[in-house]
Design an enzyme around this catalytic site. Sequence first.
Site, mmCIF file in Angstrom:
data_model
loop_
_atom_site.group_PDB
_atom_site.id
_atom_site.type_symbol
_atom_site.label_atom_id
_atom_site.label_comp_id
_atom_site.label_asym_id
_atom_site.label_seq_id
_atom_site.Cartn_x
_atom_site.Cartn_y
_atom_site.Cartn_z
ATOM 1 N N LEU A 61 9.478 41.353 -1.428
ATOM 2 C CA LEU A 61 10.534 41.180 -2.439
ATOM 3 C C LEU A 61 10.058 40.713 -3.810
ATOM 4 O O LEU A 61 10.605 39.766 -4.379
ATOM 5 C CB LEU A 61 11.598 40.194 -1.929
ATOM 6 C CG LEU A 61 12.353 40.587 -0.671
ATOM 7 C CD1 LEU A 61 13.304 39.473 -0.263
ATOM 8 C CD2 LEU A 61 13.136 41.869 -0.883
ATOM 9 N N ASN A 115 21.638 41.337 1.225
ATOM 10 C CA ASN A 115 20.537 41.541 2.173
ATOM 11 C C ASN A 115 20.354 40.218 2.919
ATOM 12 O O ASN A 115 19.891 39.242 2.343
ATOM 13 C CB ASN A 115 19.288 41.945 1.372
ATOM 14 C CG ASN A 115 18.052 42.083 2.235
ATOM 15 O OD1 ASN A 115 18.065 41.757 3.406
ATOM 16 N ND2 ASN A 115 16.974 42.562 1.636
ATOM 17 N N CYS A 118 16.841 37.356 5.919
ATOM 18 C CA CYS A 118 15.909 36.283 5.571
ATOM 19 C C CYS A 118 16.404 34.982 6.177
ATOM 20 O O CYS A 118 17.578 34.836 6.471
ATOM 21 C CB CYS A 118 15.818 36.126 4.061
ATOM 22 S SG CYS A 118 17.320 35.463 3.341
ATOM 23 N N ASN A 179 18.195 47.846 8.268
ATOM 24 C CA ASN A 179 17.037 47.417 7.504
ATOM 25 C C ASN A 179 15.807 47.676 8.383
ATOM 26 O O ASN A 179 15.933 48.266 9.457
ATOM 27 C CB ASN A 179 17.180 45.931 7.136
ATOM 28 C CG ASN A 179 16.483 45.598 5.827
ATOM 29 O OD1 ASN A 179 15.383 46.086 5.568
ATOM 30 N ND2 ASN A 179 17.102 44.767 5.021
ATOM 31 N N GLY A 204 11.265 54.761 8.499
ATOM 32 C CA GLY A 204 10.914 56.174 8.586
ATOM 33 C C GLY A 204 11.324 56.782 9.919
ATOM 34 O O GLY A 204 12.047 56.167 10.709
ATOM 35 N N GLY A 231 15.265 56.449 8.769
ATOM 36 C CA GLY A 231 14.532 57.644 9.143
ATOM 37 C C GLY A 231 15.198 58.954 8.804
ATOM 38 O O GLY A 231 14.752 60.016 9.275
ATOM 39 N N THR A 253 12.555 55.857 3.214
ATOM 40 C CA THR A 253 11.139 56.227 3.283
ATOM 41 C C THR A 253 10.888 57.670 2.867
ATOM 42 O O THR A 253 9.855 57.969 2.256
ATOM 43 C CB THR A 253 10.634 55.950 4.722
ATOM 44 O OG1 THR A 253 10.814 54.553 4.973
ATOM 45 C CG2 THR A 253 9.187 56.317 4.898
HETATM 46 C C1 LIG Z 1 8.762 49.976 0.772
HETATM 47 C C2 LIG Z 1 10.113 49.510 1.239
HETATM 48 C C3 LIG Z 1 10.777 48.499 0.544
HETATM 49 C C4 LIG Z 1 12.044 48.065 0.957
HETATM 50 N N1 LIG Z 1 12.677 47.089 0.240
HETATM 51 C C5 LIG Z 1 13.924 46.688 0.615
HETATM 52 C C6 LIG Z 1 14.651 45.731 -0.155
HETATM 53 O O1 LIG Z 1 14.196 45.237 -1.193
HETATM 54 N N2 LIG Z 1 15.888 45.370 0.281
HETATM 55 C C7 LIG Z 1 16.462 45.910 1.405
HETATM 56 O O2 LIG Z 1 17.599 45.554 1.742
HETATM 57 N N3 LIG Z 1 15.813 46.840 2.137
HETATM 58 C C8 LIG Z 1 14.564 47.229 1.769
HETATM 59 N N4 LIG Z 1 13.921 48.200 2.494
HETATM 60 C C9 LIG Z 1 14.586 48.800 3.673
HETATM 61 C C10 LIG Z 1 15.252 50.142 3.318
HETATM 62 O O3 LIG Z 1 16.247 49.992 2.336
HETATM 63 C C11 LIG Z 1 15.892 50.775 4.580
HETATM 64 O O4 LIG Z 1 16.891 49.909 5.069
HETATM 65 C C12 LIG Z 1 14.875 51.025 5.698
HETATM 66 O O5 LIG Z 1 13.622 51.402 5.164
HETATM 67 C C13 LIG Z 1 15.351 52.088 6.698
HETATM 68 O O6 LIG Z 1 15.553 53.351 6.089
HETATM 69 P P1 LIG Z 1 14.396 54.506 6.016
HETATM 70 O O7 LIG Z 1 13.831 54.627 7.397
HETATM 71 O O8 LIG Z 1 15.108 55.729 5.541
HETATM 72 O O9 LIG Z 1 13.380 54.016 5.051
HETATM 73 C C14 LIG Z 1 12.648 48.651 2.103
HETATM 74 C C15 LIG Z 1 11.973 49.658 2.796
HETATM 75 C C16 LIG Z 1 10.729 50.113 2.388
HETATM 76 C C17 LIG Z 1 10.047 51.220 3.152
#
Ligand SMILES: Cc1cc2nc3c(=O)[nH]c(=O)nc-3n(C[C@H](O)[C@H](O)[C@H](O)COP(=O)(O)O)c2cc1C
Length: 275
Positions: A61, A115, A118, A179, A204, A231, A253
């Site tokens: 973060l 979010n 934490c 998340n 992913g 994903g 992702t």
């Molecule tokens: C590099 C990265 C940074 C992320 N940063 C945050 C964030 O700052 N706040 C948050 O709520 N989720 C964060 N996430 C989670 C994504 O928003 C999402 O909930 C999670 O990756 C699942 O979706 P996906 O599989 O399509 O990536 C982050 C994910 C990745 C990969």
Amino acid sequence: MLNGSGTFDAIAARRAFGDALLERFPFHAFVSKTITLAPREGNPPPRLWETPAGLINSIGLPNKGLDGFLALDLPELAELPVPLVVSVMGFSRDELATLVQRVGEREEVGLIEMNVSCPNVETGLVMGADPVETARAVERVRALTDRPLIVKLTPNASDPAAVALAAAGAGADAVSLINTLKGMALDPRTAQPWLGGRTGGVSGPAVRAIALEQVGAVAAAVSIPVIGMGGIASGRHAADFMAAGATCVAVGTESFRDPAAGRRIAGELAEPQPV
Ligand SMILES: Cc1cc2nc3c(=O)[nH]c(=O)nc-3n(C[C@H](O)[C@H](O)[C@H](O)COP(=O)(O)O)c2cc1C
């Protein structure tokens, strides 16, 4: 079609792609990277590990803090052609209250996402892992803003549907999930943790089946809208999440591989899905 918070840097993308980004913006609403009250450096590198089907990230973060965000980032994000969701994280209910109140005062902000992945430093409990903690957090901030409040659920909870119900009961207008899941990778040469933060969040294609189950369970439990993610990389995946009960979906992702993925997947979703 939204972006998952933290997976698409619209300010950097605008620098790279210019106003073409605004003309063909990949999402129907934009979710900011999570901001905190105080500025944060984030975790030491390395911050990413590629898995056979996705990523483990330990970004930690990094952000300019509330004042820096409002002064520097918000004016730029306000130029995007879509509604803005600002993602906030507080390490106590008082911090959350300040974030929600000050972010919600700004007319550029359409919605606020909490979010809750934490720990609450006052109780030691991860806010979003516990229904009572989550309800208290939402109750504390609910009256401080008239903006719709989205609670971003963590999959690292024993019963995400119970947490979603608690959030809805305390006044959340929507929930989003999932998340990232907690994960770890070892450096193949030293057998020590690869990531600077030791552990990280898995995202992913590897998490899609878990996300689909949790979205289905949450959507069956609450009557508020559910934003589904985890994903999603094609219209077929997005259609599955909608069939499981999601009101809308987000791409995370997959945007690392293809910055235009949101637009592509929304287009694929609009096509009749083959059965
Ligand atoms: C590099 C990265 C940074 C992320 N940063 C945050 C964030 O700052 N706040 C948050 O709520 N989720 C964060 N996430 C989670 C994504 O928003 C999402 O909930 C999670 O990756 C699942 O979706 P996906 O599989 O399509 O990536 C982050 C994910 C990745 C990969």
